[in-house]
Design a protein around this motif. Structure first.
Motif, short mmCIF file in Angstrom:
data_model
loop_
_atom_site.label_atom_id
_atom_site.label_comp_id
_atom_site.label_asym_id
_atom_site.label_seq_id
_atom_site.Cartn_x
_atom_site.Cartn_y
_atom_site.Cartn_z
N GLU A 21 25.84 -5.10 63.73
CA GLU A 21 25.33 -6.47 63.75
C GLU A 21 26.37 -7.46 63.22
O GLU A 21 26.61 -8.52 63.82
CB GLU A 21 24.06 -6.57 62.91
CG GLU A 21 23.47 -7.97 62.84
CD GLU A 21 22.25 -8.05 61.94
OE1 GLU A 21 21.78 -9.17 61.69
OE2 GLU A 21 21.78 -6.98 61.47
N VAL A 22 27.01 -7.12 62.11
CA VAL A 22 27.97 -8.05 61.51
C VAL A 22 29.21 -8.19 62.39
O VAL A 22 29.73 -9.30 62.59
CB VAL A 22 28.35 -7.59 60.08
CG1 VAL A 22 29.49 -8.45 59.52
CG2 VAL A 22 27.14 -7.67 59.16
N PHE A 23 29.68 -7.09 62.95
CA PHE A 23 30.89 -7.18 63.78
C PHE A 23 30.61 -7.82 65.14
O PHE A 23 31.52 -8.37 65.76
CB PHE A 23 31.57 -5.82 63.91
CG PHE A 23 32.50 -5.54 62.77
CD1 PHE A 23 33.84 -5.90 62.84
CD2 PHE A 23 32.04 -4.96 61.59
CE1 PHE A 23 34.70 -5.68 61.78
CE2 PHE A 23 32.88 -4.74 60.52
CZ PHE A 23 34.22 -5.10 60.61
N GLU A 24 29.38 -7.78 65.59
CA GLU A 24 29.04 -8.56 66.78
C GLU A 24 29.16 -10.05 66.49
O GLU A 24 29.61 -10.83 67.33
CB GLU A 24 27.62 -8.20 67.25
CG GLU A 24 27.55 -6.87 67.97
CD GLU A 24 26.13 -6.48 68.34
OE1 GLU A 24 25.19 -7.15 67.86
OE2 GLU A 24 25.95 -5.49 69.09
N GLU A 25 28.75 -10.44 65.28
CA GLU A 25 28.92 -11.84 64.89
C GLU A 25 30.41 -12.17 64.73
O GLU A 25 30.87 -13.23 65.18
CB GLU A 25 28.18 -12.12 63.58
CG GLU A 25 28.30 -13.57 63.12
CD GLU A 25 27.55 -13.86 61.84
OE1 GLU A 25 27.77 -14.96 61.27
OE2 GLU A 25 26.75 -13.01 61.40
N ILE A 37 44.81 -14.55 69.47
CA ILE A 37 45.87 -14.07 70.36
C ILE A 37 46.16 -12.60 70.08
O ILE A 37 46.24 -11.78 70.99
CB ILE A 37 47.14 -14.92 70.18
CG1 ILE A 37 46.85 -16.37 70.58
CG2 ILE A 37 48.29 -14.35 71.00
CD1 ILE A 37 47.99 -17.32 70.32
N GLY A 38 46.32 -12.26 68.82
CA GLY A 38 46.61 -10.87 68.45
C GLY A 38 45.41 -10.21 67.80
O GLY A 38 44.57 -10.87 67.18
N ALA A 39 45.32 -8.89 67.94
CA ALA A 39 44.20 -8.14 67.36
C ALA A 39 44.49 -7.80 65.90
O ALA A 39 45.61 -7.39 65.57
CB ALA A 39 43.95 -6.87 68.15
N PRO A 40 43.51 -7.95 65.02
CA PRO A 40 43.70 -7.54 63.62
C PRO A 40 43.66 -6.02 63.49
O PRO A 40 43.27 -5.31 64.43
CB PRO A 40 42.51 -8.19 62.91
CG PRO A 40 41.45 -8.20 63.96
CD PRO A 40 42.16 -8.46 65.26
N ILE A 41 44.03 -5.54 62.33
CA ILE A 41 43.84 -4.14 61.98
C ILE A 41 42.53 -4.04 61.21
O ILE A 41 42.25 -4.86 60.34
CB ILE A 41 45.00 -3.63 61.10
CG1 ILE A 41 46.32 -3.68 61.87
CG2 ILE A 41 44.72 -2.22 60.60
CD1 ILE A 41 47.53 -3.42 60.99
N GLN A 48 33.42 3.29 66.20
CA GLN A 48 33.02 3.08 67.59
C GLN A 48 32.13 1.84 67.73
O GLN A 48 32.24 1.11 68.71
CB GLN A 48 32.30 4.33 68.11
CG GLN A 48 33.21 5.53 68.25
CD GLN A 48 32.45 6.82 68.55
OE1 GLN A 48 31.27 6.95 68.21
NE2 GLN A 48 33.12 7.78 69.17
N MET A 49 31.27 1.62 66.75
CA MET A 49 30.45 0.40 66.76
C MET A 49 31.34 -0.84 66.72
O MET A 49 31.11 -1.82 67.44
CB MET A 49 29.51 0.38 65.55
CG MET A 49 28.49 1.49 65.49
SD MET A 49 27.56 1.38 63.93
CE MET A 49 26.89 3.04 63.81
N ILE A 50 32.35 -0.79 65.87
CA ILE A 50 33.27 -1.93 65.73
C ILE A 50 34.03 -2.17 67.02
O ILE A 50 34.17 -3.31 67.48
CB ILE A 50 34.24 -1.68 64.55
CG1 ILE A 50 33.49 -1.70 63.22
CG2 ILE A 50 35.36 -2.73 64.54
CD1 ILE A 50 34.31 -1.21 62.05
N GLN A 51 34.52 -1.09 67.62
CA GLN A 51 35.28 -1.23 68.86
C GLN A 51 34.41 -1.79 69.98
O GLN A 51 34.83 -2.66 70.74
CB GLN A 51 35.85 0.14 69.26
CG GLN A 51 37.06 0.08 70.18
CD GLN A 51 36.68 -0.13 71.64
OE1 GLN A 51 35.64 0.37 72.08
NE2 GLN A 51 37.51 -0.84 72.38
N GLN A 88 35.74 -5.26 70.94
CA GLN A 88 36.73 -4.95 71.98
C GLN A 88 38.15 -4.90 71.44
O GLN A 88 39.13 -5.02 72.19
CB GLN A 88 36.64 -5.95 73.14
CG GLN A 88 35.29 -5.97 73.84
CD GLN A 88 34.88 -4.60 74.38
OE1 GLN A 88 35.61 -3.99 75.16
NE2 GLN A 88 33.72 -4.12 73.97
N ILE A 89 38.28 -4.73 70.13
CA ILE A 89 39.60 -4.51 69.53
C ILE A 89 40.10 -3.15 69.99
O ILE A 89 39.34 -2.18 70.02
CB ILE A 89 39.50 -4.54 67.98
CG1 ILE A 89 39.06 -5.92 67.50
CG2 ILE A 89 40.83 -4.15 67.34
CD1 ILE A 89 40.04 -7.02 67.74
#
Length: 463
Positions: free
Chosen positions: A174-178, A187-191, A214-217, A221-222
């Motif tokens: 839920e939080v990472f969807e937000e 522009i760049g993806a975080p770690i 996997q939920m985060i990815q 879409q990182i």
């Protein structure tokens, strides 16, 4: 920093090891260079979630690198508005007054008076407020260093270079969807480094485990190479008190070795490993059986014999399950048993099992416990049970010679499910299951796993 100054930018820690601030700056510079940071461009690290481990992780980084203010910014996000109960405020006041260093620090920061008012009930303290002074609501007895706290999620993450997921697995998606909404213009993806130890079960189209990474990815879409997991056999408060500990950071080689070096400290050794998902799942599995261990300890008045019998059965079930999940399960035996051992000794899941057995808590109260945070083992019991009950995973029963779902060979897991999830059985059922005369020798369960082609790569979404 606990210890004495030696000069030449070195410190002696309470465990006798030596820490060099020059070495810390070198590691910071190396990571900044790797991330393409120029002079004057801060490396921004933010922790998401302020439970015990998330707060300690942020505090460790602050202690190690916070002095380099022109090079790095370390912050932690937590939700605003969580009030501190009067009883906790009273206990917090006792902790403050028992520690001269903490007392002096608060007086110097002109922050002591609010804790006096909180103790007297004249003021309501808030979790984000006390975290700024170094007090984690789930770990009041272990004061941390002061932390930079952000309560606005967008402000916390929108330009972060490294994000530490300190959320429970049940809140991660839920939080990472937000968060993903705030990253659309990036522009760049975080770690992202996830500390979460919990799983979900997905049953359609095929039974499989869904982990926090996997939920985060899925939510952000990182690229998966930018998402790592860190875990190990440790207790958060002891790590901050400089007890020697180790952990593994798991993920793609592109980042894990560099991050292992950056995170390593004299008292906190970080190794690296490529097997991201399997280590993540094992971190969740031990929480399941830790709850049962706490129940057994309380119900038998800390009987060493009963606890050893339980340990034999629960480890055999864990070994059985790892053979389903891992192609080379023997490589996981050491890390899994070490993590299980420390969780059984002092983890919150074992504590939760004890409180249930004593009647001081009940399953109806939920799995978010005041002063302890989220009990990850409860949702993990449900996830592993739902996964292993699927007939598509059937194996041959050793006695009946008929196909059965794997969960039928895991009586402890089945009993925990009845106690914690369906709540159709009392806590005492775990003891009855352990003393069941028809229960197989735990060695037989291990032999079944070792003698069959058990491995199901699809369970971890592997081809």
């Amino acid at each position: 920093m606990v210890g004495s100054v030696l000069g030449d930018n070195r410190y002696t820690l309470s465990n006798g090891s030596i820490h060099s601030s020059t070495g810390a700056e070198e590691k910071l510079n190396d990571l900044r260079h790797l991330l393409g940071k120029s002079d004057g461009d801060l490396l921004k690290i933010v922790g998401i979630g302020a439970g015990a481990w998330g707060s300690v992780f942020a505090a460790l980084l602050q202690d190690a690198y916070g002095k380099f203010r022109e090079k790095v910014q370390i912050r932690i996000w937590r939700r605003p508005g969580r009030s501190v109960d009067r009883s906790i405020a009273e206990h917090l006041f006792e902790v403050i007054n028992s520690r001269e260093d903490v007392l002096r620090r608060l007086i110097q920061r002109c922050a002591y008076l609010k804790y006096v008012e909180g103790r007297l009930g004249d003021r309501t303290l808030y979790a984000d407020e006390i975290l700024r002074d170094g007090f984690c609501l789930n770990m009041i007895d272990t004061p941390l260093c002061p932390l930079k706290v952000v309560t606005n999620l967008q402000e916390a993450v929108w330009d972060a270079d490294i994000v530490i997921n300190g959320l429970p697995s049940t809140e991660t998606r839920e939080v990472f969807e937000e968060i993903s909404r705030y990253w659309k213009e990036r522009i760049g993806a975080p770690i992202i480094i996830s500390l979460a130890k919990g799983i979900e079960a997905a049953l359609d189209p095929l039974p499989r485990i869904v982990t926090p990474t996997q939920m985060i990815q899925c939510a952000t879409q990182i690229p998966i190479e930018n998402i790592l997991y860190l875990g190990g056999p440790n207790i958060a408060s002891e790590i901050y008190n400089k007890e020697y500990a180790n952990a593994r950071i798991c993920g793609a080689e592109k980042w894990r070795k560099h991050l292992a070096r950056f995170l390593r400290q004299p008292h906190f050794i970080v190794w690296d490993n490529s097997d991201l998902v399997t280590h993540e799942v094992m971190g969740s599995l031990k929480n399941v059986y830790a709850i049962g261990a706490g129940m057994i300890a309380s119900l038998t008045n800390e009987s060493a014999t009963s606890k050893s019998v339980y340990f034999a059965h629960c480890t055999s079930e864990m070994i059985f399950i790892t053979h389903l999940l891992a192609e080379e399960p023997e490589k996981l035996a050491g890390p899994l048993l070490a993590d299980t051992y420390v969780t059984l000794l002092k983890g919150r899941n074992a504590w939760y099992g004890q409180m249930l057995a004593k009647g001081e808590l009940s399953p109806d109260m939920g799995d978010s416990i005041k002063g302890k945070g989220m009990i990850q083992g409860v949702s993990a019991v449900g996830a592993f049970y739902e996964l292993l009950r699927q007939q598509s995973l059937s194996i041959l029963h050793p006695d009946d010679k008929k196909p059965v779902a794997p969960v039928e060979l895991c009586p402890i897991l089945k009993t925990l499910y009845k106690i914690l999830i369906t709540r159709e059985a009392p806590v005492q059922a775990i003891l009855q299951a352990l003393r069941d005369e028809t229960m197989n020798d735990p060695r037989e369960r291990i032999e079944i796993a070792q003698s069959h082609a058990f491995y199901r790569p699809s369970l971890l979404s592997k081809p």
